[in-house]
Structures are given as C-alpha cells and as structure tokens.
Design a protein around this motif. Structure first.
Motif, PDB file in Angstrom:
ATOM      1  N   PRO A 198     -12.480  64.579 -56.845  1.00 48.43           N
ATOM      2  CA  PRO A 198     -11.187  65.503 -56.492  1.00 48.43           C
ATOM      3  C   PRO A 198     -10.877  64.656 -58.431  1.00 48.43           C
ATOM      4  N   THR A 199     -10.371  65.810 -59.277  1.00 50.67           N
ATOM      5  CA  THR A 199      -9.276  64.822 -60.351  1.00 50.67           C
ATOM      6  C   THR A 199      -8.526  63.905 -59.911  1.00 50.67           C
ATOM      7  N   ALA A 200      -7.814  63.303 -59.125  1.00 44.90           N
ATOM      8  CA  ALA A 200      -6.789  62.538 -59.566  1.00 44.90           C
ATOM      9  C   ALA A 200      -7.460  61.329 -58.510  1.00 44.90           C
ATOM     10  N   ASN A 201      -8.566  61.482 -58.244  1.00 42.06           N
ATOM     11  CA  ASN A 201      -9.871  60.368 -57.588  1.00 42.06           C
ATOM     12  C   ASN A 201     -10.872  59.503 -58.703  1.00 42.06           C
ATOM     13  N   ALA A 202     -10.862  60.441 -59.764  1.00 42.19           N
ATOM     14  CA  ALA A 202     -11.656  60.594 -61.447  1.00 42.19           C
ATOM     15  C   ALA A 202     -11.846  59.345 -61.926  1.00 42.19           C
ATOM     16  N   ASP A 203     -10.686  58.457 -61.737  1.00 45.38           N
ATOM     17  CA  ASP A 203     -11.232  56.908 -62.040  1.00 45.38           C
ATOM     18  C   ASP A 203     -10.839  55.942 -61.132  1.00 45.38           C
ATOM     19  N   ASN A 204     -11.413  56.197 -59.778  1.00 42.71           N
ATOM     20  CA  ASN A 204     -11.076  55.237 -58.985  1.00 42.71           C
ATOM     21  C   ASN A 204     -12.374  54.666 -57.967  1.00 42.71           C
ATOM     22  N   LYS A 205     -12.991  53.503 -57.589  1.00 38.73           N
ATOM     23  CA  LYS A 205     -13.309  52.731 -56.771  1.00 38.73           C
ATOM     24  C   LYS A 205     -15.341  53.270 -57.127  1.00 38.73           C
ATOM     25  N   ILE A 206     -15.168  54.833 -56.233  1.00 40.59           N
ATOM     26  CA  ILE A 206     -16.376  55.467 -55.629  1.00 40.59           C
ATOM     27  C   ILE A 206     -17.084  56.073 -57.603  1.00 40.59           C
ATOM     28  N   ALA A 207     -16.650  56.146 -57.929  1.00 41.12           N
ATOM     29  CA  ALA A 207     -16.872  56.433 -59.773  1.00 41.12           C
ATOM     30  C   ALA A 207     -17.753  55.637 -60.117  1.00 41.12           C
ATOM     31  N   LYS A 208     -16.195  53.946 -60.190  1.00 38.79           N
ATOM     32  CA  LYS A 208     -16.965  53.230 -61.453  1.00 38.79           C
ATOM     33  C   LYS A 208     -17.988  52.209 -59.980  1.00 38.79           C
ATOM     34  N   SER A 209     -17.861  52.492 -59.660  1.00 38.14           N
ATOM     35  CA  SER A 209     -19.147  51.445 -58.845  1.00 38.14           C
ATOM     36  C   SER A 209     -20.294  52.624 -58.835  1.00 38.14           C
ATOM     37  N   THR A 210     -20.485  53.966 -59.140  1.00 37.13           N
ATOM     38  CA  THR A 210     -21.794  54.885 -59.683  1.00 37.13           C
ATOM     39  C   THR A 210     -21.925  54.794 -60.872  1.00 37.13           C
ATOM     40  N   LYS A 211     -21.380  54.220 -61.500  1.00 35.35           N
ATOM     41  CA  LYS A 211     -20.937  54.345 -62.885  1.00 35.35           C
ATOM     42  C   LYS A 211     -22.304  53.753 -63.932  1.00 35.35           C
ATOM     43  N   ASN A 212     -23.245  52.963 -62.993  1.00 35.28           N
ATOM     44  CA  ASN A 212     -24.149  51.441 -63.796  1.00 35.28           C
ATOM     45  C   ASN A 212     -26.137  52.035 -62.514  1.00 35.28           C
ATOM     46  N   LEU A 213     -25.230  53.301 -62.214  1.00 38.16           N
ATOM     47  CA  LEU A 213     -26.886  53.635 -60.943  1.00 38.16           C
ATOM     48  C   LEU A 213     -27.065  54.520 -61.472  1.00 38.16           C
ATOM     49  N   MET A 214     -28.796  54.845 -62.087  1.00 38.17           N
ATOM     50  CA  MET A 214     -29.409  55.612 -63.250  1.00 38.17           C
ATOM     51  C   MET A 214     -29.458  56.745 -62.584  1.00 38.17           C
ATOM     52  N   ASN A 215     -29.821  57.066 -61.481  1.00 38.46           N
ATOM     53  CA  ASN A 215     -30.481  58.395 -60.518  1.00 38.46           C
ATOM     54  C   ASN A 215     -28.561  58.862 -60.219  1.00 38.46           C
ATOM     55  N   TYR A 216     -27.943  58.641 -60.167  1.00 38.29           N
ATOM     56  CA  TYR A 216     -26.099  59.293 -59.862  1.00 38.29           C
ATOM     57  C   TYR A 216     -25.348  59.633 -60.568  1.00 38.29           C
TER      58      TYR A 216
END
Length: 211
Positions: free
Chosen positions: A158-176
């Motif tokens: 959801p837009t409200a959670n755009a910058d949460n821990k999930i998004a930041k934890s996925t940032k460095n994953l190549m295929n995700y």
C-alpha cells in the motif's frame, strides 16, 4: 459476479480468500493497449543524449585563415566551417530532442486492468496477507520469497507503507522488488515472474482502477 482468490501468508500457508473486483481482474485483455502503454513508458524514460557540435559551438576558428583576396584560394571565414576537417556538423542531432509521449488517463487505467487480468489468468498473481517484519533485514525478505517458491518477484505494498522495513529490506535483492501502489507501472508488472499483492494494497489498487 466477483471471483475469489486464495490468500497466502509468509509461511506459504492458506490465510483465507479474497473477493476480487471484476472491473479490475475480469477486464478484457487488450494486447494493443498494453503494448501502447509499454512503448509510452519506455519513451518517457528515454533521454535525448545524442548531440553534435555545430560551427557555433565547436572550438577554434575565431579568425579568418587567410585574407579575403589576393591569395588565389577560395574565400574562407573560419577553419571551423562544416566544409573543413574538424569543423562543425550540419543538421546533426541535438540534445534538445524530446521523446515524451502522452496517453489518456482512462487508457492507461484500461491497460493496467488488461495486464492484471492477463496475469491473473496466467496464475502469476499471488495475494498476500498483510505482514510486517521487525527490522530491516535483507536475508529475512529473501527467505520469505524463497519460502513462497518465487525466483523473481514483485511485491506490491500500500502507498502508506511505501518506505517501510519491507521495501528497504528488498532494495538490495537482485531478483526481487517491492513498490507501492503509487509507483506501480506496466513494465514491472510484465517483467517479473510473480506479482505479490498484499490485501491492503489490493484494496487501494481496486479503488484506484475501478473509478
């Protein structure tokens, strides 16, 4: 009649069912509209970088190479004339070219609905139970994707959670990749093998596209 789909949790277990809005997920698949939106998106990402120097920009040639008359040579005003080696270029490309295209908002929404309907029919959309992770940890997010059997996936939040821990934890994953509804685009939808949409994100998505 609304179509129902299974909801999974991060342990890859059934967490219930979700009723899908037929205006979004049972929309006619219009390949030409999807293609138009893809080309529009690619064009709008393109930068006009090709550029050459004309005789006004190329360096040197501030004085006449020889006097106007009496030398027996043709008249010349500058060594940077396009006729000379090292001179400016005539009618060459300039970086002022604009590749931007436009598409009506209604048509863009229709293209997204077409893509979502196609992906659902192909079994490439997975609806996820809303979840959070306690800290920013790449390994934890990778484990969640792998546990779901996904090799290349897009997680829609959801837009409200755009910058949460999930998004930041996925940032460095190549295929995700994790994005919010506000950043959802046609290229990402078609690029990834599986599209994971959380329950709250789907509510926002259906609300935006069914208007």
């Amino acid at each position: 009649m609304s179509e129902n789909a299974e909801i999974l949790n991060i342990k890859n277990e059934n967490a219930g069912n979700i009723a899908l809005n037929e205006k979004v997920y049972s929309y006619p698949v219009k390949e030409s509209l999807i293609k138009e939106y893809v080309l529009l998106t690619l064009s709008n990402k393109r930068l006009g970088l090709a550029s050459v120097k004309n005789r006004k920009i190329v360096s040197g040639g501030g004085i006449k190479p020889w006097k106007q008359k009496g030398t027996g040579r043709a008249r010349a005003g500058s060594i940077r004339s396009p006729l000379w080696k090292g001179g400016g270029t005539i009618f060459g490309p300039g970086n002022e070219r604009n590749y931007k295209k436009d598409m009506p908002k209604k048509a863009r929404k229709a293209a997204l609905k077409s893509a979502l309907s196609y992906l659902l029919k192909e079994g490439r959309i997975i609806f996820m139970q809303d979840f959070e992770i306690p800290e920013i940890k790449t390994k934890q997010m990778q484990f969640i994707f792998v546990n779901l059997g996904i090799k290349k996936g897009l997680l829609v939040l959801p837009t409200a959670n755009a910058d949460n821990k999930i998004a930041k934890s996925t940032k460095n994953l190549m295929n995700y990749k994790a994005i919010s509804i506000s950043s959802l685009n046609i290229l990402d939808l078609l690029k990834y093998e599986k599209i994971l949409i959380t329950v709250k994100a789907n509510e926002e998505l259906e609300r935006n596209l069914s208007l």
